[in-house]
Scaffold this motif. Structure first.
Motif, PDB file in Angstrom:
ATOM      1  N   MET B   1       0.852  -1.186   0.000  1.00 24.32           N
ATOM      2  CA  MET B   1       0.000   0.000   0.000  1.00 24.32           C
ATOM      3  C   MET B   1       0.894   1.244   0.000  1.00 24.32           C
ATOM      4  O   MET B   1       1.678   1.453   0.911  1.00 24.32           O
ATOM      5  N   VAL B   2       0.796   2.010  -1.036  1.00 22.87           N
ATOM      6  CA  VAL B   2       1.571   3.248  -1.091  1.00 22.87           C
ATOM      7  C   VAL B   2       0.587   4.393  -0.972  1.00 22.87           C
ATOM      8  O   VAL B   2      -0.438   4.417  -1.640  1.00 22.87           O
ATOM      9  N   MET B   3       0.877   5.289  -0.057  1.00 22.00           N
ATOM     10  CA  MET B   3      -0.036   6.421   0.039  1.00 22.00           C
ATOM     11  C   MET B   3       0.757   7.708   0.174  1.00 22.00           C
ATOM     12  O   MET B   3       1.904   7.718   0.595  1.00 22.00           O
ATOM     13  N   MET B   4       0.125   8.756  -0.202  1.00 19.18           N
ATOM     14  CA  MET B   4       0.727  10.062  -0.098  1.00 19.18           C
ATOM     15  C   MET B   4       0.067  10.780   1.074  1.00 19.18           C
ATOM     16  O   MET B   4      -1.125  10.604   1.309  1.00 19.18           O
ATOM     17  N   MET B   5       0.855  11.568   1.762  1.00 15.52           N
ATOM     18  CA  MET B   5       0.292  12.359   2.855  1.00 15.52           C
ATOM     19  C   MET B   5      -0.938  13.135   2.376  1.00 15.52           C
ATOM     20  O   MET B   5      -1.899  13.313   3.108  1.00 15.52           O
ATOM     21  N   SER B   6      -0.880  13.569   1.110  1.00 18.33           N
ATOM     22  CA  SER B   6      -1.955  14.432   0.595  1.00 18.33           C
ATOM     23  C   SER B   6      -3.284  13.690   0.434  1.00 18.33           C
ATOM     24  O   SER B   6      -4.331  14.315   0.367  1.00 18.33           O
ATOM     25  N   ASP B   7      -3.233  12.330   0.402  1.00 18.62           N
ATOM     26  CA  ASP B   7      -4.482  11.571   0.317  1.00 18.62           C
ATOM     27  C   ASP B   7      -5.163  11.463   1.669  1.00 18.62           C
ATOM     28  O   ASP B   7      -6.296  11.027   1.757  1.00 18.62           O
ATOM     29  N   LEU B   8      -4.426  11.803   2.703  1.00 16.96           N
ATOM     30  CA  LEU B   8      -4.915  11.526   4.046  1.00 16.96           C
ATOM     31  C   LEU B   8      -5.747  12.671   4.611  1.00 16.96           C
ATOM     32  O   LEU B   8      -5.556  13.827   4.273  1.00 16.96           O
ATOM     33  N   LYS B   9      -6.643  12.282   5.518  1.00 18.14           N
ATOM     34  CA  LYS B   9      -7.400  13.245   6.317  1.00 18.14           C
ATOM     35  C   LYS B   9      -6.967  13.077   7.761  1.00 18.14           C
ATOM     36  O   LYS B   9      -6.532  11.994   8.162  1.00 18.14           O
ATOM     37  N   PHE B  10      -7.091  14.140   8.535  1.00 19.48           N
ATOM     38  CA  PHE B  10      -6.581  14.108   9.909  1.00 19.48           C
ATOM     39  C   PHE B  10      -7.633  14.585  10.904  1.00 19.48           C
ATOM     40  O   PHE B  10      -8.543  15.316  10.538  1.00 19.48           O
ATOM     41  N   THR B  11      -7.449  14.126  12.162  1.00 17.72           N
ATOM     42  CA  THR B  11      -8.364  14.570  13.226  1.00 17.72           C
ATOM     43  C   THR B  11      -7.577  15.294  14.308  1.00 17.72           C
ATOM     44  O   THR B  11      -6.350  15.203  14.375  1.00 17.72           O
ATOM     45  N   LYS B  12      -8.323  15.969  15.178  1.00 10.55           N
ATOM     46  CA  LYS B  12      -7.685  16.679  16.300  1.00 10.55           C
ATOM     47  C   LYS B  12      -7.101  15.708  17.322  1.00 10.55           C
ATOM     48  O   LYS B  12      -6.359  16.107  18.208  1.00 10.55           O
ATOM     49  N   ASP B  13      -7.503  14.432  17.250  1.00  7.30           N
ATOM     50  CA  ASP B  13      -6.932  13.416  18.136  1.00  7.30           C
ATOM     51  C   ASP B  13      -5.648  12.829  17.557  1.00  7.30           C
ATOM     52  O   ASP B  13      -5.160  11.808  18.039  1.00  7.30           O
ATOM     53  N   HIS B  14      -5.123  13.477  16.532  1.00 10.83           N
ATOM     54  CA  HIS B  14      -3.856  13.061  15.905  1.00 10.83           C
ATOM     55  C   HIS B  14      -3.947  11.682  15.266  1.00 10.83           C
ATOM     56  O   HIS B  14      -3.044  10.870  15.356  1.00 10.83           O
ATOM     57  N   GLU B  15      -5.101  11.435  14.660  1.00 14.95           N
ATOM     58  CA  GLU B  15      -5.267  10.214  13.880  1.00 14.95           C
ATOM     59  C   GLU B  15      -5.360  10.605  12.406  1.00 14.95           C
ATOM     60  O   GLU B  15      -5.724  11.734  12.078  1.00 14.95           O
ATOM     61  N   TRP B  16      -4.994   9.648  11.547  1.00  8.08           N
ATOM     62  CA  TRP B  16      -5.179   9.876  10.115  1.00  8.08           C
ATOM     63  C   TRP B  16      -6.176   8.860   9.565  1.00  8.08           C
ATOM     64  O   TRP B  16      -6.351   7.774  10.137  1.00  8.08           O
ATOM     65  N   LEU B  17      -6.818   9.230   8.469  1.00  9.98           N
ATOM     66  CA  LEU B  17      -7.750   8.327   7.790  1.00  9.98           C
ATOM     67  C   LEU B  17      -7.406   8.331   6.315  1.00  9.98           C
ATOM     68  O   LEU B  17      -7.126   9.389   5.748  1.00  9.98           O
ATOM     69  N   LEU B  18      -7.453   7.149   5.741  1.00  9.83           N
ATOM     70  CA  LEU B  18      -7.364   7.054   4.289  1.00  9.83           C
ATOM     71  C   LEU B  18      -8.722   6.532   3.833  1.00  9.83           C
ATOM     72  O   LEU B  18      -9.063   5.380   4.092  1.00  9.83           O
ATOM     73  N   ILE B  19      -9.498   7.407   3.233  1.00  6.50           N
ATOM     74  CA  ILE B  19     -10.866   7.027   2.870  1.00  6.50           C
ATOM     75  C   ILE B  19     -10.895   6.559   1.417  1.00  6.50           C
ATOM     76  O   ILE B  19     -10.366   7.216   0.529  1.00  6.50           O
ATOM     77  N   SER B  20     -11.476   5.374   1.254  1.00  7.20           N
ATOM     78  CA  SER B  20     -11.591   4.811  -0.093  1.00  7.20           C
ATOM     79  C   SER B  20     -12.995   4.236  -0.202  1.00  7.20           C
ATOM     80  O   SER B  20     -13.306   3.229   0.448  1.00  7.20           O
ATOM     81  N   GLY B  21     -13.839   4.901  -0.955  1.00 10.64           N
ATOM     82  CA  GLY B  21     -15.236   4.487  -1.014  1.00 10.64           C
ATOM     83  C   GLY B  21     -15.878   4.666   0.341  1.00 10.64           C
ATOM     84  O   GLY B  21     -15.759   5.718   0.959  1.00 10.64           O
ATOM     85  N   SER B  22     -16.490   3.572   0.866  1.00 10.13           N
ATOM     86  CA  SER B  22     -17.156   3.680   2.169  1.00 10.13           C
ATOM     87  C   SER B  22     -16.238   3.199   3.300  1.00 10.13           C
ATOM     88  O   SER B  22     -16.651   3.106   4.436  1.00 10.13           O
ATOM     89  N   GLN B  23     -14.988   2.863   2.958  1.00  9.21           N
ATOM     90  CA  GLN B  23     -14.076   2.353   3.981  1.00  9.21           C
ATOM     91  C   GLN B  23     -12.987   3.363   4.333  1.00  9.21           C
ATOM     92  O   GLN B  23     -12.568   4.160   3.490  1.00  9.21           O
ATOM     93  N   ALA B  24     -12.531   3.288   5.591  1.00  9.88           N
ATOM     94  CA  ALA B  24     -11.436   4.154   6.019  1.00  9.88           C
ATOM     95  C   ALA B  24     -10.402   3.338   6.774  1.00  9.88           C
ATOM     96  O   ALA B  24     -10.750   2.547   7.657  1.00  9.88           O
ATOM     97  N   THR B  25      -9.141   3.489   6.395  1.00 10.08           N
ATOM     98  CA  THR B  25      -8.042   2.928   7.172  1.00 10.08           C
ATOM     99  C   THR B  25      -7.644   4.000   8.179  1.00 10.08           C
ATOM    100  O   THR B  25      -7.583   5.183   7.834  1.00 10.08           O
ATOM    101  N   VAL B  26      -7.386   3.569   9.444  1.00 10.21           N
ATOM    102  CA  VAL B  26      -7.130   4.536  10.514  1.00 10.21           C
ATOM    103  C   VAL B  26      -5.783   4.245  11.188  1.00 10.21           C
ATOM    104  O   VAL B  26      -5.450   3.084  11.441  1.00 10.21           O
ATOM    105  N   GLY B  27      -5.039   5.291  11.445  1.00 11.57           N
ATOM    106  CA  GLY B  27      -3.784   5.146  12.184  1.00 11.57           C
ATOM    107  C   GLY B  27      -3.492   6.416  12.960  1.00 11.57           C
ATOM    108  O   GLY B  27      -4.331   7.313  13.018  1.00 11.57           O
TER     109      GLY B  27
END
Lengths: 371, 127
Positions: B1-27
């Motif tokens: 899985m290759v991702m760019m920082m620019s594809d990611l969304k972030f939260t105030k809890d310092h988590e990132w999400l990679l949203i693809s369709g209805s799914q999100a990978t979280v870290g």
């Protein structure tokens, strides 16, 4: 109490080294450097680590008859210490609880050098002064304290202060470090061989930079200081013992000189002696033990300890992950009947039962240099 | 899985999400792993568990302290990163890739408007 946060003379160096500064006992201290707690911990055991412990209180007390006067506050045979020999000791209160733990070193028959915990220093000095009227106190606010610890500590020290390398564990000497007058003891609180260097504030940066310039030496923050002492099975004041705990409950009976116990030549005669000596003679109902933890989830301070029937029998007082044994380790208090090594208990972490087993401490072999 | 920082969304809890369709990978973010220090244990949820936004989904234990992963949006856990059980240090070494925690099937109509872009998140952590 002043609200201002204090800085040690090495504050700027910590920041320069990338230390993450946090408030600790009124001082801004580095909890870790870029290497990280685990890396610092392992580096210190395998090679050498440098700690700034200048926040600790250093003082000299002088006066005729000092050893005997101090023995009224400390359950140790101070008269029997050799010149430049030091010992770990507890400062007891009237009730036989622990006011602080400290290192006391005999400089001369009537002159002792003490190192006390940062958080307790004002209270300790007030306590000592109130019981030692007429003695001369010199509070060494102009002196910093460094600890150099680890397998390679002596190898490193040899390059700067050779006389210190002749010392055996818990002995000290006045010498020079790169021209700066220092008092070096062979001691520390990591379980490793090592030294503590008491040096003037004006020279401490030079000493620290000289040591850090050695390939073997990395700076070590408070985080690894805590995991190193925990693996070494050493108590942290205010956590593993306090004013309610007797030194016998805290499993510190070894810190009480034989001659100060019942039937000893100088039995009792210190604050709280009745409780402490009764605890030795009659036994205690609970005591501090070490625990190995099943799995990898750290069991931390405050977690309840439960027996097989689900009754709470004690509490964890220190716990965390031990990088050298690569597993969580902890210590806490349990009833005497459950204090034997290999006794299985459970600790509750977020409502999960974690199996813990009473274990002998230290969790890692001590590597003190005894000659 | 290759991702760019620019594809990611972030939260105030310092988590990132990679949203693809209805799914999100979280870290968790680089900033979060840095603050947390060396991770020694990760407690992951069971696949199939459902969470509301803000619920505790996973617990991270570092040498220093315990931290938590909260559900950045409401949804159901469809996959967990089993690798973290044996190699929790992946959270430090590769927080944006190998150190991911869970994949969630997001509930219909979840509100994505609160999520930050990379530049917004950088600004947020600089505060």
């Amino acid at each position: 109490m002043s609200e201002t946060i204090l800085k040690t003379p090495l504050y700027d160096l910590h920041v320069e080294l990338g230390g993450r500064m946090v408030p600790f006992a009124g001082y801004s201290m580095p909890v870790q450097y870029p290497l990280g707690i685990k890396g610092e911990h392992l580096h210190c055991r395998d090679q050498a680590g440098l700690f700034d412990v200048s926040h600790m209180g250093q003082l000299i007390i002088r006066g005729e008859g000092l050893a005997l006067a101090l023995e009224k506050l400390i359950p140790v045979d101070l008269q029997a210490l050799a010149k430049n020999q030091q010992t770990y000791a507890v400062l007891t209160n009237e009730e036989g609880g622990i006011l602080d733990d400290l290192i006391i070193c005999k400089w001369e028959e009537d002159c002792f050098f003490l190192v006390v915990n940062a958080a307790c220093k004002e209270q300790d000095i007030a306590h000592l002064k109130s019981h030692l009227e007429g003695f001369d106190f010199e509070i060494l606010e102009d002196r910093a304290l460094l600890a150099l610890q680890g397998l390679q500590a002596a190898e490193v020290m040899k390059r700067f202060a050779e006389p210190a390398c002749e010392l055996t564990f818990m002995n000290g000497c006045h010498c020079e470090f790169d021209g700066a007058p220092v008092y070096i003891t062979r001691s520390g609180y990591t379980g490793e061989d090592g030294f503590e260097i008491s040096v003037e504030n004006a020279s401490v940066e030079k000493v620290a930079r000289a040591l850090l310039a050695c390939d073997e030496v990395e700076p070590i923050g408070l985080g690894a200081r805590d995991s190193l002492r925990l693996e070494a099975g050493l108590c942290l004041y205010g956590h593993d013992m306090n004013t309610q705990t007797s030194p016998i409950e805290a499993s510190l009976i070894w810190s009480i000189s034989k001659s100060r116990r019942r039937d000893g030549a100088k039995a009792a005669g210190f604050l709280g002696a009745e409780r402490v000596l009764n605890d030795i003679e009659l036994g205690v109902s609970r005591k501090r033990v070490g625990f190995l933890v099943e799995g990898r989830l750290p069991v931390r301070e405050g977690a309840g300890i439960f027996d097989a029937d689900g009754n709470q029998v004690g509490e964890i007082t220190s716990g965390g992950f031990g990088p050298s044994i690569n597993a969580p380790v902890a210590m806490g208090y349990v009833p005497l009947s459950l204090a034997k090594p290999d006794t299985q208990l459970t600790a509750k972490v977020r409502n999960k039962d974690i199996v813990i087993t009473v274990a002998k401490t230290p969790f890692v072999p001590q590597r003190y240099f005894r000659g | 899985m290759v991702m760019m920082m620019s594809d990611l969304k972030f939260t105030k809890d310092h988590e990132w999400l990679l949203i693809s369709g209805s799914q999100a990978t979280v870290g968790i973010t680089e900033f979060a792993q840095e603050q947390l220090g060396d991770v020694v244990f990760v407690e992951l949820p069971e696949v199939g568990s459902e969470y509301s936004q803000g619920d505790e989904v996973a617990v991270i234990e570092s040498v220093k302290a315990a931290g938590e992963i909260v559900a950045p949006l409401a949804g159901k856990v469809v996959e967990v990163n089993e690798e973290l059980a044996d190699n929790p240090e992946l959270v430090n070494e590769s927080p944006l890739q190998d150190g991911w925690f869970v994949k969630m099937e997001l509930n219909d109509g979840v509100d994505l408007s609160e999520l930050m872009s990379e530049s917004e998140y950088q600004e947020f952590t600089a505060e």
